[in-house]
Design an enzyme around this catalytic site. Structure first.
Site: not given
Ligand code: SAH
Length: 485
Positions: A240, A263, A285, A316-318, A321, A346-347, A400
């Site tokens: 995250p 990203d 994007k 980002g994150g996983d 997800i 994931t976030a 989101m």
């Molecule tokens: N694959 C990512 C999510 C991608 S969708 C995951 O697993 O986290 C992108 C959304 O993820 C953002 O609009 C927000 O809602 C959330 N997000 C990603 N990083 C974040 C963070 N550090 N803090 C809060 N929300 C986050």
């Protein structure tokens, strides 16, 4: 003295190679271990080499005796060593409490022509035993010439994390493949290329066992003159934000990458971990901004992999997800490009950790669910299972969800959610500037509108997301009405 001042005197940096790393094959050879201190660790080390160990100890403790029972090649003589014991040995190690004992042992070993090491007595050592990484047949030794064993151990930790456990199987396979390769009519240059490709492959895919196919594929690639065995794409979860949250596998993939596509949610600290020579391409994007289209990203992944590049796609994150990973996976599979996924934090999990809460809780939260409040057209999706979000025993994390927060809240209230249900916005979870806005499902929207966050945000809904330690006066009793005014 100021911290950045140089040391007064020049440091005594050795002008020669401080020690020559040589790797001693002791299997089946006779080693002498003389102990008057704690010799357990040295006994274990020598035994691991396959040596026949003659162990001399006048007063062996319980642990040493039990070790002798477990180790078939450890032969204990319950007496002090004598010079005659050293004759014909391949190696001698002493563990002594006093310098005098070490000196005597050192002299006797020299007289017998046996290389000797007295633990922690550098003056009485012909060789040092460094920090060891054992992926036999691959062995790595790290020495600081006794200057800083702790540094050697720390370096070992880093290297150890970097090297796949299974790399030993690849090293073992090389021993089997070497004569087989010789039997094939290849020029010396192609043979060299085979081994270069082999080394890359072992580091890239050292997590899995080498297969028969790998040999044939490497021969083919060497003959075809490619610089890599094949191009590949790894979808890597970058976590995250906090770069320390990436996995060891992610780190390894970054170290191996030729190209990194990332990203705009990816922390610079993560991108910095990529191989210095790797080409780094931003493909941000984020919704509502001019950006790379998903189709363009997919086309780029395919092109780069077809060129034989090892491509890391940082997400980002996983990746699984809300990352549209399926579209990328499908396209790569259709193009016959090897693809791998490295999961990430994931976030929602990053946020839970920084909030120091558990997402499940026996009575308050029986279910955790991740939803997105952002449909293809940017509006609140109509097909969310509203009842499941209204469930007072559920914890819902909305990805989101900022732009549609007002619509979401209205909809949930209309569906009968308790207006006092805690709701929380976490912006930039796990980044140094993480920001939180606490409220209820009725009040959160108005509070968020005031700050209009521009970082990535999660909306978290459920009893476990209540603000901790809220005093009676500061709790917002009229929250429930805010959306209706
Ligand atoms: N694959 C990512 C999510 C991608 S969708 C995951 O697993 O986290 C992108 C959304 O993820 C953002 O609009 C927000 O809602 C959330 N997000 C990603 N990083 C974040 C963070 N550090 N803090 C809060 N929300 C986050």
């Amino acid at each position: 003295m100021n911290e950045s001042d140089p040391l007064d005197a020049p440091l005594p940096i050795p002008q020669v190679l401080a020690s020559l790393p040589i790797f001693f094959d002791l299997a089946g050879k006779r080693a002498v271990l003389a102990v008057s201190g704690d010799g357990l660790w040295k006994a274990e080390l020598l035994h691991a080499t396959g040596a026949e160990i003659d162990l001399y100890c006048a007063a062996p403790g319980k642990e040493l005796k039990s070790l002798t029972k477990r180790f078939s090649r450890l032969h204990l003589a319950s007496r002090a060593w004598t010079p005659a014991d050293l004759k014909g040995a391949s190696l001698a190690i002493g563990v002594f409490g006093t310098e005098a004992e070490a000196e005597a042992f050192y002299e006797a070993a020299h007289a017998a022509g046996v290389p000797v090491n007295c633990a922690d007595q550098p003056a009485f050592c012909d060789f040092q035993i460094g920090a060891i990484i054992d992926r036999s047949p691959l062995v790595i030794g790290i020495s600081t010439h006794g200057a800083a064993p702790a540094l050697a151990r720390a370096i070992r930790g880093r290297l150890d994390a970097f090297l796949p456990q299974g790399i030993r199987h690849w090293a073992a396979a090389a021993a089997v493949w070497r004569p087989r390769l010789k039997a094939i009519d290849l020029s010396a240059r192609l043979r060299q290329r085979f081994w270069d490709l082999f080394a890359q492959k072992a580091l890239d895919t050292g997590d899995r066992l080498p297969q028969e196919d790998d040999f044939a594929m490497l021969v083919q690639a060497a003959e075809a003159g490619t610089t890599h065995a094949t191009g590949s794409v790894t979808l890597v979860g970058a976590g995250p934000g906090d770069p320390e949250l990436i996995t060891l596998k992610a780190l390894r993939a970054l170290h191996m990458a030729d190209v990194v596509l990332y990203d705009d949610l990816i922390a610079p600290g993560v991108i910095d971990m990529a191989r210095r020579e790797a080409t780094k391409i931003p493909v941000g994007k984020r919704g509502y901004k001019p950006s790379c289209r998903q189709d363009d990203i997919i086309a780029l992944l395919v092109t780069l992999a077809r060129e034989g590049k090892r491509v890391v796609r940082l997400k980002g994150g996983d990746p699984s997800i809300f990352g549209r990973a399926n579209e990328e996976l499908a396209a790569l599979r259709a193009a016959d490009i090897p693809v791998e996924i490295v999961p990430g934090v994931t976030a929602a999990l990053g946020a839970a950790a920084s909030l120091q809460i558990s997402l499940t809780e026996r009575d308050l939260s029986r279910r955790v669910q991740f939803i997105t409040a952002h449909a293809r057209d940017g509006k609140l999706p109509d097909d969310i299972d509203w009842a499941s979000v209204c469930d007072p025993r559920a914890s819902t994390v909305v990805y989101m969800g900022v732009r549609t927060l007002e619509a979401l809240s209205r909809r949930l209230l209309a569906q009968g959610i308790d207006p006092a249900t805690p709701a929380l916005l976490v912006e930039r979870a796990t980044w140094p500037d993480e920001h939180r806005v606490y409220g209820t499902i009725a009040s959160l929207h108005a509070k968020v509108a005031v700050i209009s966050p521009d970082g990535p945000c999660l909306v978290m809904i459920g009893a476990i997301f209540a603000q901790p330690h809220v005093s009676a006066e500061s709790s917002d009793v009229s929250d429930a009405d805010m959306l209706h005014t």
